[in-house]
Design a protein around this motif. Structure first.
Motif, PDB file in Angstrom:
ATOM      1  N   SER A  67      18.116  14.435   3.024  1.00 48.55           N
ATOM      2  CA  SER A  67      19.019  14.136   1.902  1.00 48.55           C
ATOM      3  C   SER A  67      19.449  12.677   1.957  1.00 48.55           C
ATOM      4  O   SER A  67      19.504  11.994   0.927  1.00 48.55           O
ATOM      5  N   ASP A 179      16.773  17.444  -4.482  1.00 48.42           N
ATOM      6  CA  ASP A 179      17.193  17.791  -3.124  1.00 48.42           C
ATOM      7  C   ASP A 179      17.309  19.303  -2.994  1.00 48.42           C
ATOM      8  O   ASP A 179      18.343  19.876  -3.335  1.00 48.42           O
ATOM      9  N   GLU A 180      16.268  19.931  -2.511  1.00 46.50           N
ATOM     10  CA  GLU A 180      16.223  21.389  -2.356  1.00 46.50           C
ATOM     11  C   GLU A 180      16.791  22.093  -3.582  1.00 46.50           C
ATOM     12  O   GLU A 180      17.699  22.915  -3.470  1.00 46.50           O
TER      13      GLU A 180
HETATM   14 MG   LIG Z   1      19.805  18.020   2.920  1.00 48.08          MG
END
Ligand SMILES: [Mg+2]
Ligand SMILES: Nc1ncnc2c1ncn2[C@@H]1O[C@H](COP(=O)(O)OP(=O)(O)OP(=O)(O)O)[C@@H](O)[C@H]1O
Length: 283
Positions: A67, A179-180
């Motif tokens: 991240s 991000d995911e």
């Molecule tokens: Mg992360």
């Protein structure tokens, strides 16, 4: 000049970047410091490139710095060392050409679906009629037509994430940082959204940098996959996916190259000695 055989935007084994990278990160390091606390070394030295229109994923152990790297590319976090260029210019802060989709849907609960998607457009100075038209266009793209007037609390997790994706797409970024984005969804919804994202990507040819814990998801979506080491992250390997497109999950699973690639990535993640926090496979 780009080297023969090397794709634009990639970093060669010798660490040299090829021509016309959309994103080019060189020797990016990050140490978080806070008074009275030990510094946290999040990124060691990341060399990475993403070519125009490419779909690139990052996988790596939990807490390794994925991240952080995405936020540095987005301009939300400053690197402690190294450089990130976007279209050949150093990244100095966030910009409308780089749109981010967070794992937590981060919708405004007091705004409707339409209001959420149109929000960034108002900030860009767009007039009301155009905002509404544009927001509707992107809601249709993520299969949410007719849901304009609902509030986030009335939506399922998958619908919320569709709104978040539409909101980011509506502002017209060239690069999508994700991000995911599907991490919080059940496997079935996740598969549906992955397929939708593929369809949108094939249609719009945005450049995508995508963080995921799921090896299967990374393979299904990506042209290339960066495998990060445990914290502080370095690039352990860069793998070409090379499976035919447009992708179909069943065909991918039946392709003999799939299990080979899957195992290779798992092995890279496993011999990392990072102990806990390995990737799960929610795909
Ligand atoms: Mg992360
Ligand atoms: N703002 C911050 N201040 C201090 N430390 C931070 C900050 N942001 C991240 N870190 C630390 O940096 C390291 C990397 O965090 P990051 O969120 O980038 O990992 P990640 O790979 O995305 O993890 P996950 O897969 O669990 O999402 C962690 O040790 C985290 O605690």
């Amino acid at each position: 000049m780009a080297r023969r055989g090397a794709r634009p935007g990639t970093v060669t084994a010798e660490g040299q970047a090829t021509d016309s990278a959309k994103v080019l990160a060189e020797d990016v390091g990050k140490v978080f410091t806070r008074r009275g606390r030990d510094p946290v070394r999040a990124l060691e030295s990341i060399d990475a490139g993403v070519g125009p229109g490419e779909f690139v994923s990052i996988v790596g152990p939990s807490g390794c710095g994925k991240s952080t790297f995405l936020y540095i590319v987005g301009g939300f976090v400053k690197a402690s060392r190294g450089t990130v260029d976007y279209d050949g210019e150093p990244v100095r802060g966030p910009g409308p050409e780089r749109g981010i989709v967070f794992q937590e849907f981060a919708l405004f609960p007091w705004k409707t679906v339409l209001g959420n998607v149109a929000y960034g457009l108002a900030r860009q100075g767009m007039g009301r009629a155009e905002r509404v038209e544009r927001a509707r266009h992107y809601l249709e793209m993520v299969n949410l037509e007719g849901m304009d007037k609902l509030y986030p609390k009335e939506l399922s997790g998958g619908m919320k994430q569709r709104v978040a994706i539409a909101r980011t797409l509506a502002t017209g970024p060239d690069l999508l940082l994700m991000d995911e984005p599907f991490g919080a969804l059940d496997a079935q919804t996740r598969a549906v959204l992955q397929a939708e994202l593929m369809r949108i990507w094939e249609r719009t040819r945005k450049t995508v940098l995508f963080v995921t814990h799921s090896v299967e998801e990374a393979i299904y979506l990506s042209d290339r996959i960066y495998v990060f080491s445990h914290r502080p992250a370095r690039v352990k390997a860069v793998l070409d996916v090379g499976l035919e497109r447009p992708r179909d999950r069943e065909r991918m699973m039946a392709d003999p190259a799939y299990p080979v690639l899957h195992r290779k990535i798992w092995e890279l993640l496993r011999d990392d000695g990072s102990g806990d926090g390995g990737p799960g496979d929610g795909g």
